[in-house]
Structure formats: C-alpha cells, structure tokens
Design a protein around this motif. Structure first.
Motif, PDB file in Angstrom:
ATOM      1  N   UNK A   1       0.826  -1.158   0.054  1.00 32.01           N
ATOM      2  CA  UNK A   1      -0.110  -0.084   0.103  1.00 32.01           C
ATOM      3  C   UNK A   1       0.912   1.271   0.022  1.00 32.01           C
ATOM      4  N   UNK A   2       1.903   1.158   0.859  1.00 29.76           N
ATOM      5  CA  UNK A   2       2.700   2.289   1.064  1.00 29.76           C
ATOM      6  C   UNK A   2       3.293   2.769  -0.295  1.00 29.76           C
ATOM      7  N   UNK A   3       3.684   1.728  -1.182  1.00 30.18           N
ATOM      8  CA  UNK A   3       4.435   2.008  -2.543  1.00 30.18           C
ATOM      9  C   UNK A   3       3.362   2.738  -3.433  1.00 30.18           C
ATOM     10  N   UNK A   4       2.096   2.561  -3.148  1.00 35.91           N
ATOM     11  CA  UNK A   4       0.956   3.268  -3.976  1.00 35.91           C
ATOM     12  C   UNK A   4       0.656   4.401  -3.202  1.00 35.91           C
ATOM     13  N   UNK A   5       1.289   4.943  -2.277  1.00 32.55           N
ATOM     14  CA  UNK A   5       0.857   5.888  -1.298  1.00 32.55           C
ATOM     15  C   UNK A   5      -0.212   5.923  -0.440  1.00 32.55           C
ATOM     16  N   UNK A   6      -0.668   4.364  -0.069  1.00 34.08           N
ATOM     17  CA  UNK A   6      -1.941   4.427   0.704  1.00 34.08           C
ATOM     18  C   UNK A   6      -1.024   3.949   1.852  1.00 34.08           C
ATOM     19  N   UNK A   7      -1.601   4.769   3.047  1.00 38.52           N
ATOM     20  CA  UNK A   7      -1.103   4.634   4.389  1.00 38.52           C
ATOM     21  C   UNK A   7      -2.038   3.850   5.016  1.00 38.52           C
ATOM     22  N   UNK A   8      -3.228   3.049   4.643  1.00 38.12           N
ATOM     23  CA  UNK A   8      -3.850   2.275   5.145  1.00 38.12           C
ATOM     24  C   UNK A   8      -5.085   2.755   5.876  1.00 38.12           C
ATOM     25  N   UNK A   9      -5.959   1.919   6.316  1.00 38.40           N
ATOM     26  CA  UNK A   9      -7.088   2.518   7.389  1.00 38.40           C
ATOM     27  C   UNK A   9      -6.562   2.775   8.534  1.00 38.40           C
ATOM     28  N   UNK A  10      -7.293   3.820   9.505  1.00 40.50           N
ATOM     29  CA  UNK A  10      -6.943   4.386  10.745  1.00 40.50           C
ATOM     30  C   UNK A  10      -7.548   3.016  11.747  1.00 40.50           C
ATOM     31  N   UNK A  11      -7.054   2.736  12.709  1.00 40.87           N
ATOM     32  CA  UNK A  11      -7.541   1.719  13.562  1.00 40.87           C
ATOM     33  C   UNK A  11      -8.459   2.514  14.535  1.00 40.87           C
ATOM     34  N   UNK A  12      -8.387   3.660  14.733  1.00 41.48           N
ATOM     35  CA  UNK A  12      -9.276   4.263  16.034  1.00 41.48           C
ATOM     36  C   UNK A  12     -10.410   4.910  14.998  1.00 41.48           C
ATOM     37  N   UNK A  13     -10.062   5.609  14.152  1.00 42.32           N
ATOM     38  CA  UNK A  13     -11.217   6.311  13.473  1.00 42.32           C
ATOM     39  C   UNK A  13     -11.734   5.502  12.279  1.00 42.32           C
TER      40      UNK A  13
END
Lengths: 310, 281
Positions: A75-87
């Motif tokens: 995901x990081x390589x595509x600029x995606x930092x993933x879903x937040x765990x809390x929000x």
C-alpha cells in the motif's frame, strides 16, 4: 566528497538515500508497533466475538505478520497509508489530508516569523555590539532558547486569554487564532537564529571587503543589507533543517495547548491509543518532509555559497 | 585592557557565574529534599485543594491538596536525573562513535559520518515517541532514548578533535612503544579532548531536560506516581480554564524548569568561551 559532481546527480543520489531511509523507518516502526503489548481494540472490551473477528479480518490482523507487512508496504508504495485503527471508516490518508494543512500553515508562519525577527535582531545586535541593546537582545534570546514551548504557550494562554480576554483560547479559523500559537512556536528558534546571525555577522563585518564597501562611501544600511547579510546568513540557512524539525515537534505541544486540529495532536492521540497505522503514517510523513527540506536547504546552500562542493 | 574590555569580560562572565551559582543552589536543594521538604511527597489534604500560594504552602496546592513546592522539589530530582543520565548515555555513544571514526579515518570514517548526517535529518523526537509508546513508559527507556537522540553533535565534535590530535607526536610515540589502537584512543586521545566534551555535555543536560519535559507534558514521559517538572506543568494544564485559573500549578513548575535550563545554558556558554574561545559549535 568528489568535486566534479553535477547537481542533478547529487540530488538523485540524495533521493535514493531518502527511499532507503524511509524503508528502514517503515520496517522498523512496523515491527516495533506489532510487538508492543496491547492492541488497538483493547479499550473496547465488550466487543462480541464475531465483530472482533471481522474487525481483525478487516485490518488483516488475522494474517501472519510477514503477510501484514507486505500488505502494508504494498500500500505504501502506492501512497496508501492504510485505514486508521481508531477512526473507523476513515483512512490515514484522509486524516492527514485534513489535518496536515493546519499544521503546515502554523509551521510556515512560525518559521517565517522566526527568520525575519531572528535575522533582524541578530544583525542589529552585531552592529551595536557590547551595548545595552546587544546585551538585552542576547539575554532575551537565551531566555527564548531555555523556555520550553509548552511553558511559553501556557503563560501566553493565562495572560491573553484568561486574565485579559483579548484572544481566543483555542480553536482554528480566524487570524486571531494564529497569534498565540505562532508566537509560542516561533520563540525558541527566533532566539537561536538571532544568536547565530549575531556571531556570523560580527565575523563578516570584520572582513576586509566590508571595509572596502564602507570606503566606497556606501551607507551603513547598504553595506549591511547588500554586502554583509549575504554571507552572514549562511549559518542560518544551514540551521533551517534542524529548525524545521523543531517546528514539527514544537507544533505537537502547541496544538495540544491551543486545541488546534492539526496533525500533531492526532499524532499524540494515535500514539496513546496505539493507532498503529496513523502513528506510522505520521512518522513517515514527517521524515519525508524533513529529508526533503534538508535537501532543499543544501541546494540553496549550493547556490548562495560558491565555496560549497557537493 | 581598556574600559570596554573590562565591560566585555564582565558581561561575558557574570551570567555564567550566576548560572553556575543557581545550579549549585538547585543541586543542594534537590540533594536535601527528603530533609527539608515541608510536607511528604504523597501527603494529601483534601480540604486544602487548590489553595493559592500562602505562607503554609509557598507554591500553593494541587487538585488533591498536595503541597506544590514539595512536589516541585521531588520533581526536580527526576528532571535532573533524566538530564544527567541522558547526557551520560549520549556521552558514551557520542565519544565512542566519534573517536573510532576520527581515529580510523578513511572509508570507515566517511561511512560513519554519512550515517550521522542522515540521522541528523530524521525527526528523532517522533521516533522517541514511537519507542515510548511501544516499549512502555519506563524511566530507563527514557534515559536511553533521550541519550540516543543527543549523541550526534557530540560524535561530530569528538571526531573533529581526534582528527586534529591523532597526527601529533605523543600519539606517534605511543604507537612506537607498541600501544594498541584502543589503548591510544582511551589513554592518550580522550584525556586530551575532555575540554570540548565537558563543555558540550554541559549544554546537552538542558537539551535532554527539555526533551524530557516535552515528552512528560504529552503524557509520554515520566509516569505517575513519579513526577517531573514537565509532568507537573502538564497536570496543571489539565485543571486550568477561564473560570478557575489555578495559575500556580503551571507557573511554578514551569518557571523552575525554565530558570534551571536558562542557568545551565549560560553556564555552558560561559565555559565554552572560557575554555575554547575559538570554537563555533
């Protein structure tokens, strides 16, 4: 370091380093966070088993660690930092996109204020060296370096919001929301820049070429602004890298005190709540910014000081 | 020496001397805290909560009616301990790293210093926050983490000094007598660079204390029941609002910290000017 290197090659090599450094930080922080005691859902004790299972599946926590790592890095390589765990239902990218401009604005104002006031004060102190002005300015500067951001922020808050209700105590929006946060953020490195400028200005003013400029009959103002400042400012330029780091860290505290919805306050909450992806995303963004900023400073350095060899 | 020269010396040395005096004073109070503190650290007196400064409580009391000056005295022990321990860690890493790089020179030196340059550009405090989150908020982790942030400049200074010294005759003599590399570094080089090391260490103590206060203020540093000046100010912040300004809970711990840092910085600056007039770090 070899002399004949072109600027482009140098920039490319530095960017290569940047990728390596970010990869190392991402990897190290990923595993650090996963080996930490306590998970992101610990605070919600009453989750039914099925929901918790779904949650874990959604965040890939049910997969083996190495698989989670590759999913994250992919995901990081595509600029995606993933879903937040809390929000829930929000991605780290969304949170950063919303809060980062706030922090960036705060930081840029503080940095500009610090450079303008710091360089001006340092120059004046050097021109009037060993006078009362010099002594007073340098004492205030030492105080500025020693005062923790949070203390200055709280004092300003006590005086200008509680005792004399002139300015809002917190929040974000109008220009009056900016005054106290920018002041408390800018103070320490305004002080540092003033000290740096004074020392280097004193050195430059004793150079023969300044005497030549004065002998030509130029006004003192012109001597200082046209001839001396250009060289005296070099140490200030090289301090801008660490200054940017100080602005980033300082803004965490200042955002907390003045309840500013910036990235800094998100970061601290995320660290306290073990919101893995948000913490990592923020650290990576800050690292990227700082390394790019330092690179920019080095490039400016290259153009302003012909003695610098890459 | 003309009048301005005297004035200059006066201006240069007085603040450093005053700073040193204040540090001695704080050090003495902190050493004697268990004997001279007016109340005990945990003593609560719920009727007396949120009392302003008075002859009974010089700095007032907090939300649980605990005497603030007592807590500031005990907090100072933690703040200074973190400052000193963090500095010791940074000395250990910085001096070792810098002297090895400087002494070996060549490619190894180049690579080692390139690593330092790269580390300089990283947001270290954020990595420390990450570390404190993950490994738990133990005070020993705090010592090491803060020391680990501060060793970079020390390494650069030490390396520069070692490079200057290592071609000198006394090193040559030691080598001719068959001394090993570690022996030359430890017995011949390091004793000769103590001046700059001590000066920079004096300036590192306030830097580490400032970072500890920053972390404690965010709730990531010193944990209750222990408290430091930073965490006391943070506790104070949680209870001030426009309607009830318990200003003393913020002002006294913060001002004590700021005065101490101020004095340490002046002391370090004065030492630098006295010991090494030509340095520029």
């Amino acid at each position: 370091m070899a002399g004949g290197q072109s600027l482009a090659a140098y920039i490319l090599r530095r960017l290569g380093w940047l990728v390596v450094v970010l990869l190392i930080i991402a990897t190290a922080s990923f595993f650090l966070m996963r080996f930490a005691p306590g998970g992101p859902f610990d605070k919600e004790r009453n989750l039914p088993e099925a929901i918790e299972k779904n949650l874990r599946a959604k965040y890939h926590l049910d997969k083996p660690l190495w698989k989670q790592y590759f999913i994250y890095m992919g995901g990081l390589f595509q600029g995606d930092l993933g879903p937040s765990f809390k929000y829930r239902n929000r991605t780290v990218n969304e949170i950063i996109a919303e809060s980062f401009p706030v922090s960036a604005m705060l930081g840029l104002y503080a940095l500009s204020l610090a450079i303008i006031v710091g360089v001006a004060t340092g120059t004046l102190a050097a021109l009037k060296k060993h006078t009362a002005f010099d002594f007073a300015a340098m004492s205030v500067a030492m105080l500025g370096i020693s005062l923790p951001n949070f203390f200055l922020g709280l004092i300003l808050l006590l005086i200008f919001c509680f005792k004399l209700p002139l300015l809002p105590a917190g929040g974000w929006g109008g220009p009056d929301h900016l005054v106290l946060p920018v002041l408390s953020l800018a103070a320490p490195f305004t002080a540092y820049i003033a000290r740096l400028t004074r020392v280097s200005m004193l050195e430059v003013l004793s150079q023969p070429y300044i005497r030549t400029a004065r002998a030509k009959g130029l006004t003192e103002f012109r001597v200082v602004t046209r001839h001396a400042l250009k060289n005296a400012i070099t140490p200030v330029v090289s301090y801008l890298g660490p200054a940017a780091a100080a602005v980033l860290t300082g803004s965490v505290v200042v955002e907390k005190i003045f309840a500013i919805p910036g990235l800094g306050s998100h970061f601290v909450n995320a660290a306290l709540n073990r919101d893995y992806t948000l913490v990592m995303g923020t650290v990576l963004l800050y690292s990227l910014l700082l390394v790019l900023f330092n690179l920019m400073v080095d490039i400016i350095y290259f153009f302003t000081d012909p003695r610098v060899r890459l | 020496m003309d009048k301005r020269g005297y004035l200059r010396r006066f201006l240069k040395n007085k603040p450093a001397a005053a700073g040193g005096g204040f540090i001695l004073f704080i050090g003495l109070i902190i050493l004697l805290t268990p004997l001279i503190a007016p109340y005990s650290y945990e003593e609560q007196c719920l009727e007396d909560q949120y009392q302003g400064p008075s002859p009974h409580h010089w700095m007032g009391t907090d939300s649980k009616g605990r005497d603030l000056i007592t807590r500031v005295m005990y907090g100072g022990r933690i703040s200074l301990a973190v400052g000193l321990a963090g500095t010791a860690v940074s000395l250990l890493i910085g001096v070792t790293y810098g002297s090895v790089a400087g002494f070996l020179g060549g490619k190894i030196d180049n690579t080692m210093m390139r690593i330092v340059d790269t580390l300089y550009g990283l947001p270290f405090m954020f990595l420390v926050i990450l570390l404190m989150t993950v490994v738990g908020r133990s005070i020993y982790v705090l010592f090491i983490a803060l020391g680990a942030v501060q060793w970079l400049t020390m390494a650069r200074i030490v390396r520069g000094q070692i490079i200057m010294l290592k071609e000198r005759e006394f090193v040559e003599a030691a080598r001719a007598l068959g001394a090993s590399k570690p022996r030359i570094i430890i017995h011949h080089l390091i004793p000769n660079i103590l001046g700059p090391v001590v000066v920079y260490a004096t300036l590192t103590v306030p830097a580490v204390m400032l970072e500890e206060a920053f972390l404690s203020f965010l709730g990531l540093g010193v944990q209750p029941p222990a408290s430091s000046w930073g965490s006391l100010a943070a506790d104070g912040m949680t209870v001030i609002s426009p309607v009830k300004t318990y200003w003393w809970l913020v002002v006294f711990p913060g001002a004590t910290l700021a005065t101490t840092l101020f004095s340490l910085n002046f002391l370090g600056d004065g030492l630098r000017d006295a010991l090494e007039p030509h340095s520029n770090y």
